[in-house]
Design an enzyme around this catalytic site. Structure first.
Site, PDB file in Angstrom:
ATOM      1  N   PRO A 155       0.988  -0.714  -0.041  1.00 16.74           N
ATOM      2  CA  PRO A 155      -0.120   0.032  -0.250  1.00 16.74           C
ATOM      3  C   PRO A 155       0.982   1.536  -0.136  1.00 16.74           C
ATOM      4  O   PRO A 155       1.723   1.289   0.806  1.00 16.74           O
ATOM      5  CB  PRO A 155      -0.560  -0.510   1.704  1.00 16.74           C
ATOM      6  CG  PRO A 155      -0.065  -0.966   2.503  1.00 16.74           C
ATOM      7  CD  PRO A 155       1.049  -1.699   1.592  1.00 16.74           C
ATOM      8  N   SER A 165       0.432   5.784   0.160  1.00 17.99           N
ATOM      9  CA  SER A 165      -0.553   6.385   0.118  1.00 17.99           C
ATOM     10  C   SER A 165      -0.463   7.562  -1.369  1.00 17.99           C
ATOM     11  O   SER A 165       1.073   7.924  -1.405  1.00 17.99           O
ATOM     12  CB  SER A 165      -0.500   7.437   1.160  1.00 17.99           C
ATOM     13  OG  SER A 165      -1.159   6.815   1.920  1.00 17.99           O
ATOM     14  N   GLN A 193      -7.218  -1.076   3.652  1.00 15.60           N
ATOM     15  CA  GLN A 193      -6.059  -0.863   4.870  1.00 15.60           C
ATOM     16  C   GLN A 193      -6.337   0.065   5.413  1.00 15.60           C
ATOM     17  O   GLN A 193      -7.408   1.214   4.387  1.00 15.60           O
ATOM     18  CB  GLN A 193      -4.274  -0.812   4.212  1.00 15.60           C
ATOM     19  CG  GLN A 193      -3.514  -0.277   5.628  1.00 15.60           C
ATOM     20  CD  GLN A 193      -2.311   0.392   5.218  1.00 15.60           C
ATOM     21  OE1 GLN A 193      -1.633   1.110   4.759  1.00 15.60           O
ATOM     22  NE2 GLN A 193      -1.140  -0.718   5.557  1.00 15.60           N
ATOM     23  N   CYS A 201       2.910   3.282   8.853  1.00 18.11           N
ATOM     24  CA  CYS A 201       3.464   4.487   8.518  1.00 18.11           C
ATOM     25  C   CYS A 201       4.238   5.409   9.487  1.00 18.11           C
ATOM     26  O   CYS A 201       3.776   5.389  10.963  1.00 18.11           O
ATOM     27  CB  CYS A 201       2.206   5.675   8.175  1.00 18.11           C
ATOM     28  SG  CYS A 201       2.254   6.521   7.373  1.00 18.11           S
ATOM     29  N   LYS A 236       0.295  -5.386   9.355  1.00 15.52           N
ATOM     30  CA  LYS A 236       1.926  -4.709   8.723  1.00 15.52           C
ATOM     31  C   LYS A 236       1.828  -3.722   9.916  1.00 15.52           C
ATOM     32  O   LYS A 236       1.497  -2.435   9.773  1.00 15.52           O
ATOM     33  CB  LYS A 236       1.218  -3.483   6.683  1.00 15.52           C
ATOM     34  CG  LYS A 236       2.352  -3.168   6.235  1.00 15.52           C
ATOM     35  CD  LYS A 236       1.814  -3.019   5.188  1.00 15.52           C
ATOM     36  CE  LYS A 236       3.371  -2.368   4.482  1.00 15.52           C
ATOM     37  NZ  LYS A 236       3.577  -1.029   4.320  1.00 15.52           N
ATOM     38  N   ASN A 275       9.197  -7.565   3.805  1.00 19.63           N
ATOM     39  CA  ASN A 275       8.977  -6.237   2.612  1.00 19.63           C
ATOM     40  C   ASN A 275      10.702  -4.900   3.014  1.00 19.63           C
ATOM     41  O   ASN A 275      10.412  -4.856   4.153  1.00 19.63           O
ATOM     42  CB  ASN A 275       7.288  -5.159   3.106  1.00 19.63           C
ATOM     43  CG  ASN A 275       7.413  -3.825   2.597  1.00 19.63           C
ATOM     44  OD1 ASN A 275       7.059  -3.265   3.184  1.00 19.63           O
ATOM     45  ND2 ASN A 275       7.593  -3.579   2.299  1.00 19.63           N
ATOM     46  N   GLY A 276      10.503  -3.926   2.268  1.00 20.70           N
ATOM     47  CA  GLY A 276      11.452  -3.317   2.167  1.00 20.70           C
ATOM     48  C   GLY A 276      13.065  -3.338   1.241  1.00 20.70           C
ATOM     49  O   GLY A 276      13.535  -4.639   1.224  1.00 20.70           O
ATOM     50  N   ASP A 277      12.729  -3.103   0.479  1.00 19.73           N
ATOM     51  CA  ASP A 277      14.321  -2.634  -0.642  1.00 19.73           C
ATOM     52  C   ASP A 277      14.195  -4.116  -1.667  1.00 19.73           C
ATOM     53  O   ASP A 277      15.725  -4.273  -2.017  1.00 19.73           O
ATOM     54  CB  ASP A 277      15.265  -2.464   0.384  1.00 19.73           C
ATOM     55  CG  ASP A 277      15.329  -0.934   1.067  1.00 19.73           C
ATOM     56  OD1 ASP A 277      14.612  -0.254   1.186  1.00 19.73           O
ATOM     57  OD2 ASP A 277      16.173  -1.473   2.174  1.00 19.73           O
ATOM     58  N   ARG A 304       7.944   0.484  -3.566  1.00 25.06           N
ATOM     59  CA  ARG A 304       8.825   2.245  -4.031  1.00 25.06           C
ATOM     60  C   ARG A 304       9.431   1.288  -5.184  1.00 25.06           C
ATOM     61  O   ARG A 304       9.588   2.034  -6.653  1.00 25.06           O
ATOM     62  CB  ARG A 304       9.991   2.239  -3.980  1.00 25.06           C
ATOM     63  CG  ARG A 304       9.445   3.394  -2.384  1.00 25.06           C
ATOM     64  CD  ARG A 304      10.102   3.681  -1.129  1.00 25.06           C
ATOM     65  NE  ARG A 304      10.662   2.806  -0.902  1.00 25.06           N
ATOM     66  CZ  ARG A 304      11.858   2.612   0.386  1.00 25.06           C
ATOM     67  NH1 ARG A 304      12.880   4.225   0.621  1.00 25.06           N
ATOM     68  NH2 ARG A 304      12.296   1.714   0.674  1.00 25.06           N
TER      69      ARG A 304
HETATM   70  C1  LIG Z   1       4.858   7.305  -1.247  1.00 20.65           C
HETATM   71  C2  LIG Z   1       4.384   6.105   0.043  1.00 20.65           C
HETATM   72  C3  LIG Z   1       3.172   5.869   0.555  1.00 20.65           C
HETATM   73  C4  LIG Z   1       3.076   4.889   1.771  1.00 20.65           C
HETATM   74  N1  LIG Z   1       2.236   4.754   1.910  1.00 20.65           N
HETATM   75  C5  LIG Z   1       1.691   3.623   2.941  1.00 20.65           C
HETATM   76  C6  LIG Z   1       0.244   3.412   3.627  1.00 20.65           C
HETATM   77  O1  LIG Z   1      -0.858   4.046   2.554  1.00 20.65           O
HETATM   78  N2  LIG Z   1      -0.112   2.549   4.371  1.00 20.65           N
HETATM   79  C7  LIG Z   1       1.196   1.789   4.301  1.00 20.65           C
HETATM   80  O2  LIG Z   1       0.750   0.770   5.557  1.00 20.65           O
HETATM   81  N3  LIG Z   1       2.465   1.753   3.994  1.00 20.65           N
HETATM   82  C8  LIG Z   1       2.628   2.196   3.254  1.00 20.65           C
HETATM   83  N4  LIG Z   1       4.080   3.042   2.631  1.00 20.65           N
HETATM   84  C9  LIG Z   1       4.638   2.021   3.619  1.00 20.65           C
HETATM   85  C10 LIG Z   1       5.095   0.779   1.605  1.00 20.65           C
HETATM   86  O3  LIG Z   1       4.144  -0.119   1.626  1.00 20.65           O
HETATM   87  C11 LIG Z   1       6.465  -0.046   2.158  1.00 20.65           C
HETATM   88  O4  LIG Z   1       6.229  -0.676   3.722  1.00 20.65           O
HETATM   89  C12 LIG Z   1       8.045   0.757   2.756  1.00 20.65           C
HETATM   90  O5  LIG Z   1       7.725   1.603   1.210  1.00 20.65           O
HETATM   91  C13 LIG Z   1       8.565  -0.438   2.218  1.00 20.65           C
HETATM   92  O6  LIG Z   1       8.875  -0.990   1.059  1.00 20.65           O
HETATM   93  P1  LIG Z   1       9.483  -0.602  -0.642  1.00 20.65           P
HETATM   94  O7  LIG Z   1      11.031  -0.694   0.288  1.00 20.65           O
HETATM   95  O8  LIG Z   1       8.907  -2.003  -1.027  1.00 20.65           O
HETATM   96  O9  LIG Z   1       8.938   0.139  -1.116  1.00 20.65           O
HETATM   97  C14 LIG Z   1       4.041   4.325   2.140  1.00 20.65           C
HETATM   98  C15 LIG Z   1       5.666   4.387   1.229  1.00 20.65           C
HETATM   99  C16 LIG Z   1       5.523   4.888   0.243  1.00 20.65           C
HETATM  100  C17 LIG Z   1       6.655   5.468  -0.646  1.00 20.65           C
END
Ligand SMILES: Cc1cc2nc3c(=O)[nH]c(=O)nc-3n(C[C@H](O)[C@H](O)[C@H](O)COP(=O)(O)O)c2cc1C
Length: 313
Positions: free
Chosen positions: A4, A6, A57, A87, A126, A187-189, A212
């Site tokens: 997710p 936002s 969510q 968040c 989460k 999750n992460g990177d 991302r």
């Molecule tokens: C622009 C943006 C908005 C996000 N919004 C949410 C959200 O609404 N709910 C949530 O649980 N995590 C949110 N996250 C976190 C992501 O779900 C994820 O946990 C985090 O980016 C790490 O994963 P990644 O390294 O694959 O990006 C957001 C992340 C980004 C970059």
């Protein structure tokens, strides 16, 4: 799974990710109190079409509003309710929701219980590893959440105080694996297939969630899962045009253009890196949808999908 995000994973983006084979997609977080208060943005975030299961969510800081919002979401078609305890944004944590809930596990549990008790659909959670490096309590909260009826847990391998800095600690997620039996999502990177295999191996998780690395390529979760092929440059240009049209239809032209700009920026950054900054700025600020789109699509079609080839390797 598609994470997710936002401002990113709205309905058009999720529809594309789903079509390309993402295993699950989740709405942007919906603020529970605002949803109960009937805010129009909350309703927009709640929408779904053609995605099964529809995973919504919710974020919040009070058990009562979480329960009420969960009921509204379920009554309006949610098949799964996910609780946001990850968040890091001050706007969210200052209100003691998002990752701030991890500072007070008893309070966090009251929200989880209220949500689980309010609906018949599965509830998932989460969160991050903890608030900071001295309070890594994801295993404790995960175990208590499972005992309260939560059916799947996602861990972003950072603390709240890390925001998005440093690197995600994939090994630390394993401490959650050791104490729960429900499905665990890491999750992460994660950007490549190698990353996905590595996070699974190190965390012991059942699934991977990407955020991302899917910006500017809604097909990426499906490709990492082996459900779709990397599109070539011509196919990418078609997807961009389709995505653009979906956004204008979903939001209407004015607001749609604002959303589309952000996505066009990601697409151009990935697939038309040769484009001059001035030309890119002209596309991004254009208020004429037809001109902006045709210039972007032409640049992307003339570019390459090298980015994808590198990832596949
Ligand atoms: C622009 C943006 C908005 C996000 N919004 C949410 C959200 O609404 N709910 C949530 O649980 N995590 C949110 N996250 C976190 C992501 O779900 C994820 O946990 C985090 O980016 C790490 O994963 P990644 O390294 O694959 O990006 C957001 C992340 C980004 C970059």
């Amino acid at each position: 799974m598609l994470a997710p995000m936002s401002g990113v994973t709205d309905l058009p983006f999720r529809q594309l990710a789903w079509r390309f084979g993402a295993g699950l997609v989740v709405t942007e977080m919906v603020a529970s109190r605002e949803l109960v208060g009937n805010a129009s943005e909350s309703w927009s975030r709640l929408k779904s079409s053609g995605i099964d299961p529809h995973m919504v969510q919710l974020a919040g800081r009070e058990a009562h509003w979480m329960g009420e919002a969960a009921k509204i979401a379920a009554d309006n078609g949610a098949d799964v309710i996910d609780i946001n305890m990850g968040c890091p944004a001050k706007k969210v944590t200052g209100g003691y929701s998002g990752s701030a809930l991890m500072r007070d596990p008893d309070h966090a549990l009251s929200l989880i219980e209220a949500t689980v008790n309010a609906v018949d659909v599965p509830v998932t959670l989460k969160m991050r590893l903890g608030w900071d490096e001295n309070s890594i309590n994801a295993p404790l909260i995960a175990k208590r959440a499972q005992d309260a009826g939560v059916q799947m847990i996602t861990i972003h391998g950072r603390t709240r105080m890390q925001f998005y800095n440093g690197v995600a600690d994939w090994d630390a997620i394993r401490a959650v694996r050791d104490v729960i039996t429900v499905p665990l999502v890491a999750n992460g990177d994660v950007a490549t297939r190698d990353d996905a295999n590595e996070i699974l191996r190190r965390s012991g998780a059942d699934a991977v969630m990407i955020g991302r690395s899917s910006q500017g390529r809604p097909w990426h979760a499906g490709v990492l899962a082996g459900a779709a092929e990397h599109p070539d440059a011509a196919e990418i240009a078609d997807i961009v045009a389709e995505h653009y049209g979906m956004m204008l239809e979903f939001y209407g032209t004015d607001i749609g253009l604002r959303h589309a700009r952000k996505h066009l920026g990601w697409y151009l950054g990935r697939f038309a890196p040769q484009m001059a900054a001035q030309e890119k700025a002209a596309i991004m600020t254009s208020t004429d949808p037809t001109t902006a789109l045709s210039a972007a699509v032409a640049a992307i079609a003339a570019g390459s999908s090298r980015d994808e080839e590198k990832d596949a390797a």
